[in-house]
Write a protein that holds these residues in place. Structure first.
Motif, mmCIF file in Angstrom:
data_model
loop_
_atom_site.group_PDB
_atom_site.id
_atom_site.type_symbol
_atom_site.label_atom_id
_atom_site.label_comp_id
_atom_site.label_asym_id
_atom_site.label_seq_id
_atom_site.Cartn_x
_atom_site.Cartn_y
_atom_site.Cartn_z
ATOM 1 N N ALA A 161 18.819 24.879 -26.431
ATOM 2 C CA ALA A 161 17.786 23.987 -26.688
ATOM 3 C C ALA A 161 17.881 22.611 -26.408
ATOM 4 C CB ALA A 161 17.256 24.202 -28.128
ATOM 5 N N ALA A 162 19.097 22.099 -26.718
ATOM 6 C CA ALA A 162 19.268 20.628 -26.344
ATOM 7 C C ALA A 162 19.286 20.422 -24.698
ATOM 8 C CB ALA A 162 20.640 20.418 -26.963
ATOM 9 N N ALA A 163 19.692 21.380 -24.083
ATOM 10 C CA ALA A 163 19.822 21.212 -22.649
ATOM 11 C C ALA A 163 18.335 21.011 -21.853
ATOM 12 C CB ALA A 163 20.566 22.221 -21.896
ATOM 13 N N ALA A 164 17.495 22.208 -22.762
ATOM 14 C CA ALA A 164 16.140 22.088 -22.089
ATOM 15 C C ALA A 164 15.189 21.068 -22.380
ATOM 16 C CB ALA A 164 15.529 23.542 -22.676
ATOM 17 N N PRO A 165 14.396 20.736 -21.550
ATOM 18 C CA PRO A 165 13.565 19.587 -21.822
ATOM 19 C C PRO A 165 12.603 19.934 -22.947
ATOM 20 C CG PRO A 165 13.068 20.898 -19.778
ATOM 21 C CD PRO A 165 14.135 21.358 -20.017
ATOM 22 N N VAL A 166 12.279 18.572 -23.615
ATOM 23 C CA VAL A 166 11.431 18.893 -24.750
ATOM 24 C C VAL A 166 10.177 19.223 -24.578
ATOM 25 C CG1 VAL A 166 10.854 17.699 -26.842
ATOM 26 C CG2 VAL A 166 12.962 17.401 -25.990
ATOM 27 N N GLU A 167 9.511 20.377 -25.069
ATOM 28 C CA GLU A 167 8.249 20.680 -24.627
ATOM 29 C C GLU A 167 7.534 20.020 -25.945
ATOM 30 O OE1 GLU A 167 7.157 24.514 -24.140
ATOM 31 O OE2 GLU A 167 9.323 25.121 -22.892
ATOM 32 N N GLU A 168 5.958 19.697 -25.779
ATOM 33 C CA GLU A 168 5.409 19.199 -26.610
ATOM 34 C C GLU A 168 4.750 20.354 -27.467
ATOM 35 O OE1 GLU A 168 0.922 16.998 -27.140
ATOM 36 O OE2 GLU A 168 1.881 16.918 -25.136
ATOM 37 N N LYS A 169 4.769 19.860 -28.908
ATOM 38 C CA LYS A 169 4.500 20.932 -29.775
ATOM 39 C C LYS A 169 3.168 21.297 -29.693
ATOM 40 C CE LYS A 169 4.922 21.797 -34.789
ATOM 41 N NZ LYS A 169 5.704 21.493 -35.795
ATOM 42 N N THR A 170 2.492 22.775 -29.720
ATOM 43 C CA THR A 170 1.331 23.076 -29.726
ATOM 44 C C THR A 170 0.778 23.694 -30.674
ATOM 45 O OG1 THR A 170 2.070 25.004 -28.694
ATOM 46 C CG2 THR A 170 1.594 23.428 -27.111
ATOM 47 N N GLU A 171 1.576 24.222 -31.793
ATOM 48 C CA GLU A 171 1.238 24.901 -32.942
ATOM 49 C C GLU A 171 1.696 24.237 -34.071
ATOM 50 O OE1 GLU A 171 2.720 28.944 -32.653
ATOM 51 O OE2 GLU A 171 0.918 29.616 -31.373
ATOM 52 N N PHE A 172 1.017 23.983 -34.996
ATOM 53 C CA PHE A 172 1.124 23.342 -36.230
ATOM 54 C C PHE A 172 0.864 23.938 -37.599
ATOM 55 C CE2 PHE A 172 0.411 20.393 -32.656
ATOM 56 C CZ PHE A 172 1.079 19.369 -32.854
ATOM 57 N N THR A 173 1.493 23.573 -38.707
ATOM 58 C CA THR A 173 1.274 24.118 -39.869
ATOM 59 C C THR A 173 0.608 22.968 -40.969
ATOM 60 O OG1 THR A 173 3.188 25.638 -39.730
ATOM 61 C CG2 THR A 173 2.353 25.321 -41.811
ATOM 62 N N VAL A 174 -0.509 23.375 -41.700
ATOM 63 C CA VAL A 174 -0.873 22.321 -42.441
ATOM 64 C C VAL A 174 -0.346 23.034 -43.796
ATOM 65 C CG1 VAL A 174 -2.946 21.403 -43.729
ATOM 66 C CG2 VAL A 174 -2.710 22.142 -41.239
ATOM 67 N N THR A 175 0.389 22.019 -44.799
ATOM 68 C CA THR A 175 0.941 22.398 -45.989
ATOM 69 C C THR A 175 0.231 21.618 -47.135
ATOM 70 O OG1 THR A 175 3.201 22.749 -44.848
ATOM 71 C CG2 THR A 175 3.305 22.609 -47.271
ATOM 72 N N LEU A 176 -0.173 22.046 -48.129
ATOM 73 C CA LEU A 176 -0.727 21.484 -49.471
ATOM 74 C C LEU A 176 0.492 21.052 -50.178
ATOM 75 C CD1 LEU A 176 -2.850 20.598 -51.089
ATOM 76 C CD2 LEU A 176 -2.938 23.005 -52.164
ATOM 77 N N ASN A 177 0.711 19.505 -50.200
ATOM 78 C CA ASN A 177 1.733 19.173 -51.069
ATOM 79 C C ASN A 177 1.423 18.810 -52.494
ATOM 80 O OD1 ASN A 177 3.604 19.100 -48.827
ATOM 81 N ND2 ASN A 177 2.700 17.389 -48.003
ATOM 82 N N GLU A 178 0.130 18.127 -52.769
ATOM 83 C CA GLU A 178 -0.150 17.816 -54.068
ATOM 84 C C GLU A 178 -1.574 17.910 -53.846
ATOM 85 O OE1 GLU A 178 0.952 13.877 -55.235
ATOM 86 O OE2 GLU A 178 2.734 13.996 -54.237
ATOM 87 N N ILE A 179 -2.213 18.686 -55.256
ATOM 88 C CA ILE A 179 -3.606 18.616 -55.232
ATOM 89 C C ILE A 179 -4.495 17.707 -55.634
ATOM 90 C CG2 ILE A 179 -3.517 21.494 -55.595
ATOM 91 C CD1 ILE A 179 -3.776 20.865 -58.695
#
Length: 128
Positions: free
Chosen positions: A51-69
């Motif tokens: 993975a370190a040798a491969a070019p960095v790809e832009e992140k396309t999938e994200f996670t929304v996490t509820l931290n505090e209500i």
């Protein structure tokens, strides 16, 4: 036991709610005597060199996490129900067990829109 492919497992997981997935993880942890949290760091170094040798790809999938209500729990539950397919009890359970992922593998614009909805009702969320 019939042979179940990885793809069938993935399709099953894609079709269940976040709460059901959380319960599945807890069941697997108990049955197999492992912890999903401690397994993640161990899996990362295995492919680290490639993975370190491969070019960095832009992140396309994200996670929304509820931290505090925040102070307005009822409105946070309403937003959880709005952005997920959870029922009232499941949404309440999710909110009360924060920090918890609300939605996973979604596009950045959708993640940002969900984040804004939660911030508007006083909750704190992260997008990763």
């Amino acid at each position: 036991m019939s042979d179940v492919t990885q793809q069938q497992v993935v399709e099953y997981i894609k079709g269940i709610t976040v709460l059901e997935l959380s319960q599945l993880v807890k069941t697997l942890e108990a049955e197999l005597g492992v912890s999903a949290a401690s397994a993640m760091p161990m899996a990362m170094p295995a492919g680290g060199g490639a993975a370190a040798a491969a070019p960095v790809e832009e992140k396309t999938e994200f996670t929304v996490t509820l931290n505090e209500i925040g102070a307005n729990k009822i409105n946070v539950i309403k937003v959880v129900r709005e952005v997920t397919s959870l029922g009232l009890k499941e949404a309440k359970d999710l909110v009360e067990s924060a920090p918890k992922p609300i939605k996973e593998a979604i596009p950045k614009d959708e993640a940002e829109a969900i984040k804004k909805k939660f911030e508007d009702v006083g909750a704190k969320v992260t997008v990763s």
